[in-house]
Design an enzyme around this catalytic site. Structure first.
Site, PDB file in Angstrom:
ATOM      1  N   HIS A  12      30.817  49.046  22.660  1.00  0.00           N
ATOM      2  CA  HIS A  12      30.515  50.448  22.987  1.00  0.00           C
ATOM      3  C   HIS A  12      31.361  50.938  24.173  1.00  0.00           C
ATOM      4  O   HIS A  12      30.871  51.692  25.033  1.00  0.00           O
ATOM      5  CB  HIS A  12      29.013  50.658  23.210  1.00  0.00           C
ATOM      6  CG  HIS A  12      28.411  49.885  24.350  1.00  0.00           C
ATOM      7  ND1 HIS A  12      27.107  49.426  24.324  1.00  0.00           N
ATOM      8  CD2 HIS A  12      28.905  49.500  25.543  1.00  0.00           C
ATOM      9  CE1 HIS A  12      26.840  48.801  25.455  1.00  0.00           C
ATOM     10  NE2 HIS A  12      27.921  48.840  26.227  1.00  0.00           N
ATOM     11  N   HIS A  59      23.736  52.341  31.375  1.00  0.00           N
ATOM     12  CA  HIS A  59      24.661  52.002  32.461  1.00  0.00           C
ATOM     13  C   HIS A  59      24.340  52.852  33.683  1.00  0.00           C
ATOM     14  O   HIS A  59      25.142  53.678  34.121  1.00  0.00           O
ATOM     15  CB  HIS A  59      26.102  52.229  32.004  1.00  0.00           C
ATOM     16  CG  HIS A  59      26.481  51.444  30.777  1.00  0.00           C
ATOM     17  ND1 HIS A  59      26.078  51.788  29.512  1.00  0.00           N
ATOM     18  CD2 HIS A  59      27.225  50.320  30.641  1.00  0.00           C
ATOM     19  CE1 HIS A  59      26.561  50.909  28.634  1.00  0.00           C
ATOM     20  NE2 HIS A  59      27.252  50.011  29.288  1.00  0.00           N
ATOM     21  N   HIS A 193      34.662  40.894  28.233  1.00  0.00           N
ATOM     22  CA  HIS A 193      35.296  41.790  29.195  1.00  0.00           C
ATOM     23  C   HIS A 193      34.708  41.584  30.575  1.00  0.00           C
ATOM     24  O   HIS A 193      33.563  41.158  30.721  1.00  0.00           O
ATOM     25  CB  HIS A 193      35.206  43.258  28.775  1.00  0.00           C
ATOM     26  CG  HIS A 193      33.844  43.876  28.699  1.00  0.00           C
ATOM     27  ND1 HIS A 193      32.826  43.404  27.914  1.00  0.00           N
ATOM     28  CD2 HIS A 193      33.329  44.975  29.320  1.00  0.00           C
ATOM     29  CE1 HIS A 193      31.760  44.186  28.027  1.00  0.00           C
ATOM     30  NE2 HIS A 193      32.033  45.138  28.886  1.00  0.00           N
ATOM     31  N   GLU A 240      26.604  41.329  27.643  1.00  0.00           N
ATOM     32  CA  GLU A 240      26.101  42.371  26.732  1.00  0.00           C
ATOM     33  C   GLU A 240      25.873  41.822  25.323  1.00  0.00           C
ATOM     34  O   GLU A 240      25.088  42.376  24.558  1.00  0.00           O
ATOM     35  CB  GLU A 240      27.089  43.545  26.667  1.00  0.00           C
ATOM     36  CG  GLU A 240      27.121  44.388  27.932  1.00  0.00           C
ATOM     37  CD  GLU A 240      28.021  45.610  27.804  1.00  0.00           C
ATOM     38  OE1 GLU A 240      27.879  46.510  28.626  1.00  0.00           O
ATOM     39  OE2 GLU A 240      28.873  45.667  26.890  1.00  0.00           O
TER      40      GLU A 240
HETATM   41 FE   LIG Z   1      28.258  48.468  28.294  1.00  0.00          FE
END
Ligand SMILES: [Fe+2]
Length: 312
Positions: A12, A59, A193, A240
């Site tokens: 996302h 977030h 990431h 995540e």
């Molecule tokens: Fe995220």
């Protein structure tokens, strides 16, 4: 009876949303990413779910870092796009399904998963970017959505095993809902990431590929990955991916992988995407999910599109 017919996982990355909003999807850098979701949009049009449950993380948009619920279920009638610093994304307000959401809350909480119930909540790119990737950019979203926000921003996040078991509880809840609804569940976020620190920009394609393989064939193996391994192998934000295990837990043990796409990088993130269908034939008149794939010819769709650029 309502039933979950398929699961979708997708990264996302916020920059994907910005590329859509700024009409950059045809630029070579972004075309590489968006072309990987063309078949997925066709699949979704044919799957035509009545409701989507979207597992994502907030977030610091709906929840500040002052209050961070581990699992927060959206039971509201609608969820406006959040202002993430540049104004709300120009996407439609997400319509909820308060009846099914409340039913899930009742069932899952009585199964001892302590959800936070959100009767008012804005949703950020974590939810809206995967919606764009799978539904395109319509004037109105094609189905109601039940958002499930998971804490993966403040340690300790839930374990992969806890997430997997929550998926099973959600499935049980959906299947005890009397209305005949076809439900698709999304797991979002990832893949590898890291956005800050000395390892910023880390991408681990080998880890990601193995994760996708096991998500399809041996998800229980993934439930045993500790947080430290996610951090070491997939970067600080790779955690995540535990959210994908909620989606996987809500599916049959054995599933059909009908599509997969992987490319690096998008912004600073490995983009992974997979579509898994339940094999079980549903009772009643509606065709099973596999039949809904229609034009998505299974053999062709299984062919992995695996574009790697600069991964390590
Ligand atoms: Fe995220």
């Amino acid at each position: 009876m309502a039933r979950i017919v398929a699961g979708v996982a997708s990264s996302h990355v916020p920059a994907i949303g910005a590329a859509i909003d700024n009409k950059q999807t045809e630029e070579p850098y972004w075309k590489r990413v968006f072309s990987g979701f063309e078949k997925s949009k066709e699949w979704m049009k044919e799957a035509k779910p009545d409701v989507a449950i979207i597992v994502y993380n907030d977030h610091a948009s709906a929840f500040s870092v002052e209050i961070v619920p581990t699992f927060a279920l959206g039971c509201a009638a609608e969820f406006p796009p959040a202002d993430e610093g540049w104004g709300p994304r120009p996407v439609p307000t997400v319509q909820g399904h308060p009846e099914l959401a409340s039913h899930i809350a009742q069932s899952v909480i009585l199964d001892e998963f302590d959800l936070t119930i959100c009767n008012k909540m804005e949703v950020d790119h974590g939810l809206t970017v995967p919606m764009n990737l799978l539904f395109g950019s319509p004037e109105e979203w094609p189905c109601p959505v039940i958002p499930l926000a998971v804490n993966v921003v403040l340690y300790p996040p839930p374990t992969g095993h806890r997430c997997y078991m929550l998926g099973k509880a959600i499935r049980k809840a959906v299947e005890s809902y009397p209305e005949d609804l076809k439900v698709v569940i999304f797991g979002t976020g990832g893949m590898s990431h890291q956005i800050s620190g000395p390892r910023a920009g880390l991408i681990n394609s080998k880890f990601d590929k193995a994760f996708l393989d096991n998500l399809s064939k041996d998800p229980k193996k993934l439930t045993r990955i500790p947080h430290l391994e996610f951090m070491r192998e997939a970067g600080a934000e790779g955690i995540e991916m535990v959210m994908w295990l909620i989606m996987r837990g809500a599916l049959d043990d054995k599933v059909d992988e009908v599509y997969r796409f992987y490319t690096v990088p998008a912004s600073n993130t490995a983009v992974g995407h997979i579509i898994l269908e339940n094999r079980r034939k549903a009772a009643g008149k509606r065709p099973a999910a596999g039949k809904l794939a229609g034009k998505t010819k299974r053999a062709a769709a299984r062919k992995t599109i695996d574009i790697r650029r600069g991964g390590r």
